[in-house]
Scaffold this active site. Structure first.
Site, PDB file in Angstrom:
ATOM      1  N   SER A  42       0.944  -0.961   0.049  1.00 29.29           N
ATOM      2  CA  SER A  42       0.066  -0.011   0.068  1.00 29.29           C
ATOM      3  C   SER A  42       0.995   1.255  -0.040  1.00 29.29           C
ATOM      4  CB  SER A  42      -1.139  -0.075   1.289  1.00 29.29           C
ATOM      5  OG  SER A  42      -2.090   1.001   1.007  1.00 29.29           O
ATOM      6  N   ASP A  53      -9.427  -4.489  -5.549  1.00 29.17           N
ATOM      7  CA  ASP A  53      -9.071  -3.461  -4.597  1.00 29.17           C
ATOM      8  C   ASP A  53      -9.646  -2.136  -4.774  1.00 29.17           C
ATOM      9  OD1 ASP A  53      -7.403  -1.756  -3.047  1.00 29.17           O
ATOM     10  OD2 ASP A  53      -5.594  -2.760  -3.375  1.00 29.17           O
ATOM     11  N   HIS A 104      -7.492  -5.185  -1.134  1.00 30.43           N
ATOM     12  CA  HIS A 104      -6.116  -4.787  -0.537  1.00 30.43           C
ATOM     13  C   HIS A 104      -5.546  -5.389   0.607  1.00 30.43           C
ATOM     14  CE1 HIS A 104      -4.112  -1.027  -0.357  1.00 30.43           C
ATOM     15  NE2 HIS A 104      -4.048  -0.973   0.913  1.00 30.43           N
TER      16      HIS A 104
END
Length: 890
Positions: free
Chosen positions: A550, A638, A667
């Site tokens: 991320s 995601d 995610h």
């Protein structure tokens, strides 16, 4: 895509869910279509492997163990228990092979449901040289005989019968088989036989499986089937290509999934009278019409959703859905109803590269069920919408240079609960800029040696850094950092207050200028954190890895692009990519600037000013500057870091790169993706420390290379690749535990004559101990005793050396054979002496039990040699053996 090759078995894991997960053993029985004929890497792309992958990604499935029993050119006759009595002389029989595969699965993974998936009939339907086509009556008779024999051996097993797929009805093979419209019509009738077979076989354990793949390949053979030339030079289509294999795998998976659910044994413990359910009462699956979720621009996509409640197909229940460009879905839902457990949603198409999304939901007994699914259109053509400033490199070169003028001034704090004899863990505070500090958790091996270093930048927000020994256990020094200078020793309540005060909205701070933007010090701080790791006296001076997910994925790319010391880059679903995407009505990456609907995406300053600043911080502009090997993994569902933005970064990379795409993930990442990333790191480490080291290989003709040159062996080439001194102690016919007049003293004595200063010792042996009744003549216990003598003696001879063992290949009728018992004994003894073992009978890419494989990759070229690789075979095995050795070399 990542490779899941584990030899005979493919172990495919899924994430943990909120209810009991199910696993299964599956043996696939079939012909060349099942085998994966014409596939360049069938161990990854063959239909059984793809089916295992598909099943593992379904809700409620944990681990799937599969074995591919597909055999080219075979009919139902070849799999009969008494096949030798009915097939032409010289033809091979394969029932014993199926038994062997099932035995090995059951032994390796006891207690799991056993499923046989059968798709036979293609070769039965055509006119053949030695026997005419199989009549429907004999087709029923043959399959019943096969199934009855399997269920006699495994009374609790289940069998799934899949209709053979369509083939082009006009070809003639060099072997004399002739396909025609007549043969195709016969093939179509075989499906009608399944009802009779189910009625005649064991009730409740034989299931009619897929029948839809036939029609699919009839309509899609030009795109999903290999074009081949027959004996006349005419084109025909028979074997699914890689894309077709995924489609076939999905059809099979849909048929096998309910059987796994049915076959899963009940739990041994119960909660009152009601028991502990192993499944959700309502189950649903969504599958795009293309198994890989990829489409061409202009191609129509659809989503097929199936749902069952207590095993009964859902019917006349409304499903609400909306489709559109990802992150730009309409407000209103459309409605359609389940019919017999199924509904198909048209997702539409795109006229430019990008992603469509479908959000759907339905209600049963007042409870909401639903999900989000995305599909990509020519994603490999997605390009960033963020320009590159002309002074980009100049700006960042100056910023890094200025930060490097500042001393680290490290402050160390002990972490006793995470420190042991093997690992030292400390909290460290570093000065990484003029006014920038950060905390990190530093963990390293305590062995007095030098090691690679790994920097792990954090995800968004601010969470306490905690101890982690994942990389130290792999022999690496690990620093997990946070970027806001928040002391993790502060009590949680006070930490949360401090975090909110210092970090709320940090991604917007100072955006008025590239010089004042918050991320400037963060980017440079990560560069300096890697500098710190590389300043440690324990660093090996060669390997510096950066990895994170991320925001941490974004910082991974930035650090690897700006710090010349970085050697390997491993980001997961990176944020901060294609930051101007929403300005152009396309999904950008987190923080979704200019989106207008996401709180972190708000822009409180002049838009043009913000755009000008963000160009310097868009991760795509760093991705294009990567020069080191890069592994990146992401999913399509995601909603934080859009796949559109991640693809923009991926497509900008010109470095050596490998991707691991799991469309069903959001995610987060599957454990297999993490494992694949570690393998990438291990195989890309700079191993110059091996230069000049001495490696000795002891064994039999596997090592001596029989009648071929030693220079053609994989171990010789491995030593040459890494500049090692190579010693070959191979001796044809030699045993570990037996002294033979013709073949010499056993290795349990012979090892003593090896060079006394070897750094690495690889044992490749056991083949001859298992041959010609020798194991039975001395007994397994004496074999283990003499192998123990050998290993204990080697430990004394080489107190600082490393020992490795590579077992023999598998053989025909492997299950329960002396070869298998020898290998099991090897693994047992090696475990006592902490010697890493590569089980080449199970985990290698060498199919020594395949005649066709041996003709191509074994010496002699006739398929009769079952032990000795030729030069091409050694080249094939080299990367597998290399990965094993590099994984364990310290």
């Amino acid at each position: 895509m990542k490779r899941l090759l584990l030899g005979l078995f493919f172990i495919i894991g899924n994430i943990s869910l909120s209810y009991a997960q199910q696993s299964a053993n599956i043996v696939f029985i079939g012909n060349s279509i099942t085998y994966g004929a014409l596939h360049k890497n069938r161990d990854v792309t063959a239909p059984p492997v793809q089916c295992g992958l598909w099943l593992s990604q379904q809700e409620g499935i944990d681990t799937v163990y599969i074995s591919n029993g597909g055999r080219s050119g075979r009919t139902t006759y070849h799999f009969l228990p008494n096949a030798a009595d009915v097939i032409p002389a010289g033809d091979k029989t394969f029932f014993s092979d199926i038994v062997s595969r099932a035995n090995q699965l059951v032994k390796a993974h006891p207690g799991l449901p056993l499923v046989f998936s059968i798709m036979l009939g293609t070769n039965d339907s055509v006119e053949r040289k030695h026997n005419s086509h199989t009549t429907p009556g004999n087709y029923v008779k043959n399959l019943c005989a096969i199934i009855d024999s399997l269920l006699t051996l495994w009374p609790d097993a289940h069998v799934v019968l899949n209709k053979p797929i369509w083939y082009y009805p006009d070809y003639q093979t060099k072997g004399g088989s002739i396909a025609s419209k007549k043969s195709l019509k016969l093939l179509d009738t075989y499906y009608d036989c399944f009802v009779k077979i189910v009625a005649r076989c064991k009730a409740g354990q034989v299931h009619i499986g897929d029948h839809e793949a036939y029609g699919y390949f009839k309509s899609h053979y030009k795109s999903d089937v290999f074009e081949e030339k027959d004996a006349r030079g005419k084109s025909y289509w028979l074997h699914p290509n890689e894309q077709g294999a995924k489609q076939l795998a999905a059809y099979w998976g849909k048929a096998i999934l309910p059987v796994i659910n049915k076959a899963t044994p009940s739990q041994a413990t119960f909660s009152k009278e009601t028991g502990n359910p192993r499944k959700q009462y309502l189950e649903f699956i969504a599958m795009p019409s293309h198994a890989d979720s990829h489409y061409k621009v202009g191609e129509q996509a659809s989503l097929r959703i199936t749902a069952r409640i207590g095993g009964v197909p859902l019917h006349d229940v409304a499903l609400l859905y909306k489709t559109g460009k990802e992150m730009f879905l309409p407000e209103k839902f459309e409605s359609v109803s389940f019919k017999h457990g199924e509904v198909v949603i048209p997702m539409g198409t795109m006229q430019e590269p990008g992603f469509l999304a479908c959000q759907y939901e339905f209600y049963v007994d007042g409870k909401r069920y639903g999900d989000l699914v995305k599909v990509g259109f020519a994603p490999e053509q997605i390009r960033t919408l963020t320009p590159q400033p002309a002074d980009f490199d100049k700006f960042w070169t100056k910023a890094v240079s200025e930060a490097r003028k500042v001393d680290f001034e490290p402050e160390y704090y002990s972490v006793p609960n995470a420190t042991s004899e093997k690992f030292l863990t400390r909290l460290v505070r570093l000065r990484v800029g003029k006014d920038k500090w950060l905390y990190g958790m530093l963990a390293q091996p305590r062995d007095g040696k030098k090691h690679p270093v790994v920097l792990c930048p954090p995800g968004a927000g601010s969470t306490k850094v905690n101890p982690d020994d994942y990389f130290p256990k792999e022999g690496m020094i690990y620093l997990k950092i946070e970027i806001h200078d928040n002391d993790p020793r502060i009590p949680d309540d006070a930490y949360n207050v401090m975090r909110q005060k210092k970090c709320d909205g940090y991604m917007h701070r100072g955006m008025q200028s590239k010089d004042t933007y918050y991320y400037k010090d963060v980017y440079v701080g990560c560069v300096r954190a890697l500098d710190f790791l590389c300043s440690l006296p324990e660093w090996d001076g060669r390997n510096a890895i950066v990895t994170g997910g991320s925001q941490g994925g974004a910082l991974t790319i930035v650090t690897a692009a700006l710090n010349e010391k970085a050697t390997i880059c491993v980001p997961f679903y990176p944020a901060l990519c294609d930051l101007l995407g929403f300005r152009h009505q396309r999904a950008g990456g987190w923080p979704k600037f200019f989106s207008g609907f996401y709180k972190d995406g708000r822009i409180d300053i002049d838009t043009l000013t913000a755009e000008s600043t963000l160009q310097y911080f868009d991760v795509v502009n760093f991705a294009s500057r990567l020069k080191v090997p890069t592994f990146m993994s992401w999913g399509y569902n995601d909603e934080t870091c859009s796949p559109t933005s991640v693809w923009a970064a991926w497509n900008a990379m010109t470095c050596e790169k490998q991707c691991d795409i799991t469309p069903s993930s959001g995610h987060w990442r599957f454990p297999s993706s993490q494992a694949e990333s570690l393998r990438f790191i291990q195989t890309h480490l700079d191993r110059s420390s091996l230069h000049g080291k001495k490696i000795g290989i002891i064994g039999d003709s596997y090592v001596r290379n029989h009648r071929d040159k030693i220079e053609n062996t994989w171990h010789y080439k491995f030593a040459q690749k890494y500049g090692m001194q190579y010693y070959n102690y191979g001796k044809n016919g030699n045993c570990i535990a037996l002294d033979l007049k013709q073949w010499g003293t056993g290795m349990y004595k012979r090892y003593a004559s090896m060079n006394d200063s070897l750094d690495y010792i690889v044992i490749i042996a056991g083949h001859n101990d298992a041959s010609q009744g020798r194991l039975d003549s001395i007994g397994v216990d004496l074999f283990k005793e003499r192998l123990s003598v050998m290993l204990s003696g080697m430990r004394k001879k080489y107190p600082n050396g490393q020992i490795f063992f590579i077992t023999p290949w598998r053989c025909e009728n492997f299950a329960g054979s002396p070869r298998q018992r020898t290998i099991e004994a090897i693994k047992e003894v090696c475990a006592k002496y902490d010697v890493p073992v590569f089980d080449a009978s199970r985990d290698s890419n060498i199919e020594s039990d395949s005649f066709d494989f041996r003709k191509k990759y074994f010496q002699g070229g006739k398929g009769t040699d079952t032990a000795h690789l030729n030069a091409n075979g050694h080249d094939l095995f080299l990367p597998v053996a290399e990965q094993f050795l590099l994984q364990h070399i310290k």
